[in-house]
Design a protein around this motif. Structure first.
Motif, PDB file in Angstrom:
ATOM      1  N   HIS A 341       0.817  -1.213   0.000  1.00  0.00           N
ATOM      2  CA  HIS A 341       0.000   0.000   0.000  1.00  0.00           C
ATOM      3  C   HIS A 341       0.854   1.268   0.000  1.00  0.00           C
ATOM      4  CE1 HIS A 341      -4.069  -1.609   0.356  1.00  0.00           C
ATOM      5  NE2 HIS A 341      -3.543  -2.588   1.087  1.00  0.00           N
ATOM      6  N   GLY A 342       1.976   1.235   0.724  1.00  0.00           N
ATOM      7  CA  GLY A 342       2.771   2.446   0.864  1.00  0.00           C
ATOM      8  C   GLY A 342       3.778   2.682  -0.237  1.00  0.00           C
ATOM      9  N   VAL A 343       4.217   1.608  -0.904  1.00  0.00           N
ATOM     10  CA  VAL A 343       5.276   1.747  -1.913  1.00  0.00           C
ATOM     11  C   VAL A 343       4.820   1.289  -3.292  1.00  0.00           C
ATOM     12  CG1 VAL A 343       7.629   1.067  -2.568  1.00  0.00           C
ATOM     13  CG2 VAL A 343       7.066   1.438  -0.152  1.00  0.00           C
ATOM     14  N   VAL A 344       4.260   0.075  -3.367  1.00  0.00           N
ATOM     15  CA  VAL A 344       3.919  -0.476  -4.680  1.00  0.00           C
ATOM     16  C   VAL A 344       2.723   0.233  -5.300  1.00  0.00           C
ATOM     17  CG1 VAL A 344       3.212  -2.566  -5.908  1.00  0.00           C
ATOM     18  CG2 VAL A 344       4.869  -2.720  -4.050  1.00  0.00           C
ATOM     19  N   GLU A 345       1.719   0.558  -4.490  1.00  0.00           N
ATOM     20  CA  GLU A 345       0.526   1.221  -5.040  1.00  0.00           C
ATOM     21  C   GLU A 345       0.867   2.577  -5.669  1.00  0.00           C
ATOM     22  OE1 GLU A 345      -4.026   2.475  -3.734  1.00  0.00           O
ATOM     23  OE2 GLU A 345      -2.725   1.385  -2.334  1.00  0.00           O
ATOM     24  N   GLU A 350       2.265   5.720 -10.832  1.00  0.00           N
ATOM     25  CA  GLU A 350       3.223   6.618 -11.486  1.00  0.00           C
ATOM     26  C   GLU A 350       3.922   5.973 -12.673  1.00  0.00           C
ATOM     27  OE1 GLU A 350       5.956   7.856  -8.510  1.00  0.00           O
ATOM     28  OE2 GLU A 350       4.432   8.794  -7.236  1.00  0.00           O
ATOM     29  N   GLU A 351       4.330   4.708 -12.515  1.00  0.00           N
ATOM     30  CA  GLU A 351       5.159   4.065 -13.533  1.00  0.00           C
ATOM     31  C   GLU A 351       4.386   3.092 -14.415  1.00  0.00           C
ATOM     32  OE1 GLU A 351       8.629   2.307 -11.834  1.00  0.00           O
ATOM     33  OE2 GLU A 351       9.033   4.021 -10.506  1.00  0.00           O
ATOM     34  N   GLY A 352       3.310   2.524 -13.914  1.00  0.00           N
ATOM     35  CA  GLY A 352       2.562   1.549 -14.696  1.00  0.00           C
ATOM     36  C   GLY A 352       3.367   0.296 -14.942  1.00  0.00           C
ATOM     37  N   GLY A 353       3.429  -0.157 -16.180  1.00  0.00           N
ATOM     38  CA  GLY A 353       4.186  -1.364 -16.520  1.00  0.00           C
ATOM     39  C   GLY A 353       3.643  -2.596 -15.816  1.00  0.00           C
ATOM     40  N   SER A 354       4.525  -3.343 -15.189  1.00  0.00           N
ATOM     41  CA  SER A 354       4.138  -4.589 -14.516  1.00  0.00           C
ATOM     42  C   SER A 354       3.680  -4.348 -13.082  1.00  0.00           C
ATOM     43  CB  SER A 354       5.316  -5.570 -14.513  1.00  0.00           C
ATOM     44  OG  SER A 354       5.738  -5.890 -15.821  1.00  0.00           O
ATOM     45  N   TRP A 355       3.860  -3.123 -12.582  1.00  0.00           N
ATOM     46  CA  TRP A 355       3.581  -2.867 -11.170  1.00  0.00           C
ATOM     47  C   TRP A 355       2.103  -3.011 -10.785  1.00  0.00           C
ATOM     48  CZ3 TRP A 355       7.153  -3.161  -7.672  1.00  0.00           C
ATOM     49  CH2 TRP A 355       8.489  -2.874  -8.003  1.00  0.00           C
ATOM     50  N   PRO A 356       1.129  -2.553 -11.615  1.00  0.00           N
ATOM     51  CA  PRO A 356      -0.275  -2.745 -11.209  1.00  0.00           C
ATOM     52  C   PRO A 356      -0.657  -4.221 -11.049  1.00  0.00           C
ATOM     53  CG  PRO A 356      -0.115  -1.070 -12.921  1.00  0.00           C
ATOM     54  CD  PRO A 356       1.241  -1.694 -12.803  1.00  0.00           C
ATOM     55  N   GLU A 357      -0.200  -5.076 -11.986  1.00  0.00           N
ATOM     56  CA  GLU A 357      -0.495  -6.509 -11.873  1.00  0.00           C
ATOM     57  C   GLU A 357       0.226  -7.113 -10.677  1.00  0.00           C
ATOM     58  OE1 GLU A 357      -0.019 -10.644 -14.461  1.00  0.00           O
ATOM     59  OE2 GLU A 357       0.436  -8.712 -15.399  1.00  0.00           O
ATOM     60  N   PHE A 358       1.452  -6.655 -10.410  1.00  0.00           N
ATOM     61  CA  PHE A 358       2.205  -7.120  -9.245  1.00  0.00           C
ATOM     62  C   PHE A 358       1.465  -6.743  -7.968  1.00  0.00           C
ATOM     63  CE2 PHE A 358       5.548  -6.538  -6.008  1.00  0.00           C
ATOM     64  CZ  PHE A 358       6.203  -7.758  -6.094  1.00  0.00           C
ATOM     65  N   LEU A 359       0.940  -5.530  -7.900  1.00  0.00           N
ATOM     66  CA  LEU A 359       0.176  -5.062  -6.740  1.00  0.00           C
ATOM     67  C   LEU A 359      -1.064  -5.928  -6.527  1.00  0.00           C
ATOM     68  CD1 LEU A 359      -0.495  -2.945  -4.534  1.00  0.00           C
ATOM     69  CD2 LEU A 359      -1.598  -1.592  -6.325  1.00  0.00           C
ATOM     70  N   GLU A 360      -1.779  -6.206  -7.592  1.00  0.00           N
ATOM     71  CA  GLU A 360      -2.998  -7.004  -7.494  1.00  0.00           C
ATOM     72  C   GLU A 360      -2.689  -8.423  -7.036  1.00  0.00           C
ATOM     73  OE1 GLU A 360      -6.782  -8.314 -10.342  1.00  0.00           O
ATOM     74  OE2 GLU A 360      -5.260  -6.915 -11.082  1.00  0.00           O
ATOM     75  N   GLY A 361      -1.611  -9.015  -7.583  1.00  0.00           N
ATOM     76  CA  GLY A 361      -1.232 -10.361  -7.187  1.00  0.00           C
ATOM     77  C   GLY A 361      -0.813 -10.433  -5.738  1.00  0.00           C
ATOM     78  N   GLY A 362      -0.097  -9.403  -5.262  1.00  0.00           N
ATOM     79  CA  GLY A 362       0.317  -9.360  -3.865  1.00  0.00           C
ATOM     80  C   GLY A 362      -0.865  -9.235  -2.922  1.00  0.00           C
ATOM     81  N   ARG A 363      -1.808  -8.396  -3.278  1.00  0.00           N
ATOM     82  CA  ARG A 363      -3.003  -8.231  -2.437  1.00  0.00           C
ATOM     83  C   ARG A 363      -3.794  -9.534  -2.339  1.00  0.00           C
ATOM     84  NH1 ARG A 363      -5.132  -2.361  -4.733  1.00  0.00           N
ATOM     85  NH2 ARG A 363      -4.025  -1.049  -3.231  1.00  0.00           N
ATOM     86  N   ASP A 364      -3.955 -10.199  -3.475  1.00  0.00           N
ATOM     87  CA  ASP A 364      -4.709 -11.457  -3.461  1.00  0.00           C
ATOM     88  C   ASP A 364      -4.009 -12.508  -2.604  1.00  0.00           C
ATOM     89  OD1 ASP A 364      -6.560 -10.317  -5.135  1.00  0.00           O
ATOM     90  OD2 ASP A 364      -5.844 -11.299  -6.970  1.00  0.00           O
TER      91      ASP A 364
END
Length: 370
Positions: A341-345, A350-364
């Motif tokens: 929540h504090g870093v990846v979100e 800001e950067e997009g790329g693979s980070w939104p999917e990485f965030l979603e996978g981590g949350r799940d």
């Protein structure tokens, strides 16, 4: 070699070692199979300036001076102690050194609370003792004694996890270079042959478990292996180990550079968070070592290959990271949730790329474990 789950370095790189020995014209200490320069070259890889007819791959990534000091120590009559955090490649370096010097890296004693003097000296074949009495034939030499008898390198893993009486027994071996066998009337002393030495490893996080005595410390030259902090070097290590994994499992899968960057950056972020933490409860139990980073990537690759679309995705990588690093509940899950929540979100926005999917996978993954 294909029928071995994990071939030791001397088997895995047998052809390379044989070739190096055939072209090696340098001076060799004792009964070494390779000269010190060739041992270094085998471990760190060849360069164009070496003038060899073939390329030698790099197998250990770290400062050249650590390898050189280790080789110089083994050429003397002192033991070598590799000390550092978990996952810094101490055991791998010890294995490579043993393979290059004597073509046998398997003379290993594993230090634990249950390790006894017998494990570093000798024990007895009870049935043979009952039938024929105590003799050299009924004696079972330890890996260290075998190394002494053959002039080879003996390895002692996790030295500080063994008790003080075991450490004291090692002092006499390192200083006197022989083992007495009082149960025998003749041939009751086993002397070390030239070339014998001991490579021990110790986890710097085990300080206080079974501290080394000053007497034992004097018998070792210390080489401290630091945690890899250079991003380029760490990327090389992770790539090297991942390629080995893919070959072993015969998996044809490319690791996208963008996802490797995500993994490297995640560990960098989590290490920075651990360094700034005020207490152990605010740190992950994981050491966040390069070895653990490789483990996360290995888990993600195998999961994607067996249960996914035979590809590596950011979602699978995040799930593997959470599953591998969340060892305490709820402490570790809370730390990882805070990181997401504090870093990846913010980074994903800001950067997009693979980070939104990485965030979603981590949350799940966190939701599943909570």
């Amino acid at each position: 070699m294909s029928d071995l789950l994990r071939a030791p370095a001397e088997i895995k790189y047998a052809e390379e070692l044989a070739w190096l020995e055939s072209v090696d014209d340098g001076p060799k200490p004792f009964s070494w199979r390779l000269s010190p320069k060739m041992v270094r070259l085998f471990i760190l890889g060849s360069e164009r300036s070496d003038g060899l007819d073939r390329e030698i791959s790099q197998k250990w990534y770290g400062d050249r001076s650590f390898v050189e000091r280790s080789i110089v120590t083994l050429a003397s009559d002192r033991g070598l102690l590799l000390i550092g955090d978990p996952g810094t490649g101490k055991s791998w370096l010890a294995e490579l050194l043993s393979a290059a010097i004597c073509r046998n890296s398997t003379l290993v004693v594993q230090g634990t609370a249950g390790t006894t003097e017998d494990h570093i000296k000798y024990s007895w074949n009870v049935s043979m003792v009952i039938a024929k009495g105590q003799s050299r034939e009924s004696m079972i030499p330890s890996p260290i004694m075998t190394a002494m008898e053959t002039g080879a390198i003996g390895r002692f893993e996790e030295l500080t996890r063994s008790t003080s009486d075991v450490q004291d027994a090692l002092i006499s071996i390192l200083s006197e270079k022989y083992i007495s066998v009082p149960e025998l009337d003749s041939e009751n002393i086993v002397f070390a042959k030239p070339g014998f030495s001991v490579i021990a490893t110790a986890n710097s996080r085990d300080r206080g478990v079974n501290d080394l005595s000053s007497a034992l410390k004097r018998r070792f030259n210390f080489v401290r292996i630091p945690v890899v902090t250079n991003k380029k070097s760490e990327e090389e290590i992770v790539r090297f180990r991942t390629e080995e994994l893919l070959r072993r499992h015969q998996i044809e899968l490319d690791v996208p550079p963008t996802l490797l960057d995500v993994l490297l950056q995640s560990f960098t972020d989590l290490r920075a968070s651990a360094a700034a933490a005020g207490s152990d409860d605010e740190k992950l139990e994981s050491a966040l070592s390069t070895a653990e980073q490789i483990g996360v990537l290995e888990d993600a690759i195998l999961h994607g290959n067996f249960f996914g679309e035979r590809t590596l995705t950011a979602r699978t990588l995040a799930s593997s990271l959470v599953g591998s690093l969340a060892r305490r509940e709820p402490e570790d899950l809370a730390i990882l949730n805070k990181y997401l929540h504090g870093v990846v979100e913010p980074r994903s926005k800001e950067e997009g790329g693979s980070w939104p999917e990485f965030l979603e996978g981590g949350r799940d993954a966190i939701a599943t474990l909570s």
